[in-house]
Design a protein around this motif. Structure first.
Motif, PDB file in Angstrom:
ATOM      1  N   GLU A 128       2.120 -26.087  -1.064  1.00  0.00           N
ATOM      2  CA  GLU A 128       2.852 -26.117   0.198  1.00  0.00           C
ATOM      3  C   GLU A 128       3.083 -24.729   0.770  1.00  0.00           C
ATOM      4  N   LYS A 129       2.831 -23.707  -0.035  1.00  0.00           N
ATOM      5  CA  LYS A 129       2.990 -22.344   0.462  1.00  0.00           C
ATOM      6  C   LYS A 129       2.040 -21.399  -0.272  1.00  0.00           C
ATOM      7  N   SER A 130       1.765 -20.283   0.373  1.00  0.00           N
ATOM      8  CA  SER A 130       0.992 -19.193  -0.223  1.00  0.00           C
ATOM      9  C   SER A 130       1.685 -17.900   0.199  1.00  0.00           C
ATOM     10  N   GLY A 131       1.007 -16.793   0.039  1.00  0.00           N
ATOM     11  CA  GLY A 131       1.613 -15.535   0.432  1.00  0.00           C
ATOM     12  C   GLY A 131       0.892 -14.353  -0.157  1.00  0.00           C
ATOM     13  N   VAL A 132       1.561 -13.217  -0.119  1.00  0.00           N
ATOM     14  CA  VAL A 132       1.004 -11.961  -0.624  1.00  0.00           C
ATOM     15  C   VAL A 132       1.968 -11.370  -1.639  1.00  0.00           C
ATOM     16  N   THR A 133       1.401 -10.842  -2.710  1.00  0.00           N
ATOM     17  CA  THR A 133       2.179 -10.106  -3.708  1.00  0.00           C
ATOM     18  C   THR A 133       1.645  -8.685  -3.809  1.00  0.00           C
ATOM     19  N   ILE A 134       2.533  -7.711  -3.721  1.00  0.00           N
ATOM     20  CA  ILE A 134       2.175  -6.326  -4.022  1.00  0.00           C
ATOM     21  C   ILE A 134       2.462  -6.120  -5.497  1.00  0.00           C
ATOM     22  N   MET A 135       1.436  -5.701  -6.238  1.00  0.00           N
ATOM     23  CA  MET A 135       1.517  -5.641  -7.693  1.00  0.00           C
ATOM     24  C   MET A 135       1.144  -4.242  -8.193  1.00  0.00           C
ATOM     25  N   GLN A 136       1.872  -3.766  -9.175  1.00  0.00           N
ATOM     26  CA  GLN A 136       1.501  -2.529  -9.863  1.00  0.00           C
ATOM     27  C   GLN A 136       0.436  -2.885 -10.882  1.00  0.00           C
ATOM     28  N   THR A 143      -2.249  -9.183 -13.757  1.00  0.00           N
ATOM     29  CA  THR A 143      -1.124  -9.406 -14.668  1.00  0.00           C
ATOM     30  C   THR A 143       0.005  -8.399 -14.502  1.00  0.00           C
ATOM     31  N   GLY A 144      -0.142  -7.434 -13.597  1.00  0.00           N
ATOM     32  CA  GLY A 144       0.834  -6.355 -13.474  1.00  0.00           C
ATOM     33  C   GLY A 144       2.170  -6.783 -12.907  1.00  0.00           C
ATOM     34  N   ASP A 145       3.120  -5.856 -12.941  1.00  0.00           N
ATOM     35  CA  ASP A 145       4.458  -6.128 -12.427  1.00  0.00           C
ATOM     36  C   ASP A 145       4.417  -6.370 -10.919  1.00  0.00           C
ATOM     37  N   MET A 146       5.233  -7.321 -10.463  1.00  0.00           N
ATOM     38  CA  MET A 146       5.337  -7.649  -9.043  1.00  0.00           C
ATOM     39  C   MET A 146       6.392  -6.751  -8.394  1.00  0.00           C
ATOM     40  N   LEU A 147       6.055  -6.204  -7.227  1.00  0.00           N
ATOM     41  CA  LEU A 147       6.952  -5.293  -6.520  1.00  0.00           C
ATOM     42  C   LEU A 147       7.536  -5.905  -5.248  1.00  0.00           C
ATOM     43  N   LEU A 148       6.698  -6.584  -4.495  1.00  0.00           N
ATOM     44  CA  LEU A 148       7.125  -7.215  -3.250  1.00  0.00           C
ATOM     45  C   LEU A 148       6.366  -8.512  -3.059  1.00  0.00           C
ATOM     46  N   LYS A 149       7.004  -9.481  -2.393  1.00  0.00           N
ATOM     47  CA  LYS A 149       6.336 -10.742  -2.057  1.00  0.00           C
ATOM     48  C   LYS A 149       6.738 -11.174  -0.654  1.00  0.00           C
ATOM     49  N   LYS A 150       5.833 -11.874  -0.007  1.00  0.00           N
ATOM     50  CA  LYS A 150       6.144 -12.525   1.262  1.00  0.00           C
ATOM     51  C   LYS A 150       5.339 -13.809   1.315  1.00  0.00           C
ATOM     52  N   GLU A 151       5.945 -14.891   1.794  1.00  0.00           N
ATOM     53  CA  GLU A 151       5.271 -16.187   1.742  1.00  0.00           C
ATOM     54  C   GLU A 151       4.988 -16.745   3.129  1.00  0.00           C
ATOM     55  N   MET A 176       2.589  -1.356   3.592  1.00  0.00           N
ATOM     56  CA  MET A 176       3.277  -0.257   4.270  1.00  0.00           C
ATOM     57  C   MET A 176       4.742  -0.202   3.839  1.00  0.00           C
ATOM     58  N   GLU A 177       5.357  -1.364   3.716  1.00  0.00           N
ATOM     59  CA  GLU A 177       6.745  -1.429   3.242  1.00  0.00           C
ATOM     60  C   GLU A 177       6.844  -0.935   1.805  1.00  0.00           C
ATOM     61  N   ALA A 178       5.867  -1.314   0.988  1.00  0.00           N
ATOM     62  CA  ALA A 178       5.884  -0.905  -0.421  1.00  0.00           C
ATOM     63  C   ALA A 178       5.744   0.605  -0.561  1.00  0.00           C
ATOM     64  N   LEU A 179       4.860   1.203   0.211  1.00  0.00           N
ATOM     65  CA  LEU A 179       4.665   2.648   0.129  1.00  0.00           C
ATOM     66  C   LEU A 179       5.889   3.408   0.638  1.00  0.00           C
ATOM     67  N   LYS A 180       6.503   2.888   1.685  1.00  0.00           N
ATOM     68  CA  LYS A 180       7.681   3.538   2.261  1.00  0.00           C
ATOM     69  C   LYS A 180       8.846   3.549   1.281  1.00  0.00           C
ATOM     70  N   ASN A 181       8.981   2.465   0.521  1.00  0.00           N
ATOM     71  CA  ASN A 181      10.137   2.323  -0.381  1.00  0.00           C
ATOM     72  C   ASN A 181       9.743   2.359  -1.857  1.00  0.00           C
ATOM     73  N   TYR A 182       8.599   2.960  -2.164  1.00  0.00           N
ATOM     74  CA  TYR A 182       8.037   2.848  -3.509  1.00  0.00           C
ATOM     75  C   TYR A 182       9.017   3.264  -4.608  1.00  0.00           C
ATOM     76  N   SER A 183       9.723   4.362  -4.406  1.00  0.00           N
ATOM     77  CA  SER A 183      10.585   4.885  -5.475  1.00  0.00           C
ATOM     78  C   SER A 183      11.759   3.963  -5.793  1.00  0.00           C
ATOM     79  N   LEU A 185      11.590   0.453  -5.447  1.00  0.00           N
ATOM     80  CA  LEU A 185      11.158  -0.923  -5.704  1.00  0.00           C
ATOM     81  C   LEU A 185      11.428  -1.321  -7.151  1.00  0.00           C
ATOM     82  N   LYS A 186      11.852  -2.556  -7.325  1.00  0.00           N
ATOM     83  CA  LYS A 186      12.091  -3.085  -8.664  1.00  0.00           C
ATOM     84  C   LYS A 186      10.820  -3.733  -9.204  1.00  0.00           C
ATOM     85  N   HIS A 187      10.510  -3.469 -10.458  1.00  0.00           N
ATOM     86  CA  HIS A 187       9.348  -4.055 -11.121  1.00  0.00           C
ATOM     87  C   HIS A 187       9.762  -5.358 -11.798  1.00  0.00           C
ATOM     88  N   GLU A 188       9.088  -6.439 -11.423  1.00  0.00           N
ATOM     89  CA  GLU A 188       9.387  -7.753 -11.999  1.00  0.00           C
ATOM     90  C   GLU A 188       8.198  -8.247 -12.817  1.00  0.00           C
TER      91      GLU A 188
END
Length: 305
Positions: A128-136, A143-151, A176-183, A185-188
């Protein structure tokens, strides 16, 4: 930031276009040109062409596993690498070459749909949904840590092409949001119990198996539209199916039978019926079924394969 960009298909192009507006993209890595077409002309990737247009250095190594290529990468002295649908495995030496490592733009809501074809598999399986994950990135496959998501919602009319375009733009905005706030960001960590593998699309999958249910086939048709598209065969000719509706009433016909009706092409399935609304005859353009039926007839009670 000084950024190395690594990508290949048209999905990656909006990301590169956005990066160059706010960051210093010092080099682009993409897959090597391939020979294509009747004349076997060397064809550059969409990212390659865009990078040349932007005046950015392009590198096309066939592997990054040798010491020479790894040293060339390190010599760029980039702050970070941004990776989206690149197509080559990044060894540990590349992942660790930049102070901030490598960020991947992945076209699914991780941990669901790791792998090569997350866009199509999400639609095909009825998500029912998809999206984008920014991953380290780490050494595993997505398999890397997730930093940001949007669905984004997947509706009952969403096609693979529509979701592809939506996630491409979403990925460009989110990185762009991830790079701006990289320092900050929480690693999940990813929950391994929630993951599944989006295997590469294979040619044999594009053939419609009418022993399956109409709902399953309708989702596949949407997922594979416009590429690689689905098909059936009738009297030795291949017909691509671009749009269809699933009717879940019992037809009383064997799977694959053309059902008599006055409104178009209706085919019995293992469960329900598939009403074809947009089709492409071999060597012809895609068209609404009623347009095809003005000059071509499918005989009722005959079988498609």
């Amino acid at each position: 930031m000084k950024v190395v960009f690594m990508g290949t298909p048209d999905f990656s192009v909006p990301v590169l276009e956005k990066l160059v507006k706010e960051h210093e993209v010092i080099c682009v890595y993409t897959r090597a040109p391939k020979e294509a077409g009747r004349g076997q002309k060397e064809t550059k990737t969409p990212v390659h062409l865009k990078a040349e247009e932007l005046g950015i250095e392009v590198r096309t190594p066939k592997t990054l596993r040798n010491a020479e290529e790894q040293q060339k990468f390190k010599n760029l002295q980039a702050d970070i690498a941004v990776v989206v649908a690149y197509g080559l495995i990044l060894p540990k030496e590349i992942l660790n070459a930049c102070p901030n490592g490598c960020l991947n733009i992945h076209a699914s809501l991780l941990p669901r749909w790791r792998g090569a074809a997350p866009i199509q598999r999400a639609i095909e399986m009825g998500d029912e949904k998809s999206g984008v994950t920014i991953m380290q990135m780490d050494e595993g496959l997505d398999t890397g840590d997730m930093l940001l998501k949007k669905e984004v919602e997947i509706t009952d009319t969403t096609t693979g092409g529509e979701l592809h375009d939506a996630l491409s733009q979403m990925g460009a905005d989110l990185i762009m949001e991830a790079l701006k706030n990289y320092s900050s960001l929480k690693h999940e960590k990813q929950d391994e119990t929630l993951t599944c593998y989006a295997s590469k699309l294979e040619k044999e999958e594009t053939h419609l198996d009418f022993s399956q249910s109409a709902e399953v086939l309708e989702r596949k048709i949407r997922a594979f539209n416009p590429f690689p598209s689905t098909y059936f065969e009738y009297k030795g000719e291949r017909f691509k199916v671009h749009e269809a509706e699933a009717l879940m009433a019992d037809s009383g016909y064997a799977a694959g039978t053309i059902i008599p009706n006055d409104s178009g092409l209706l085919i019995a399935c293992g469960e329900g019926m598939l009403f074809i609304t947009k089709i492409q005859r071999q060597g012809k353009k895609s068209m609404p079924i009623e347009e095809l039926l003005r000059g071509f007839q499918f005989t009722p009670d005959e079988m498609v394969a």
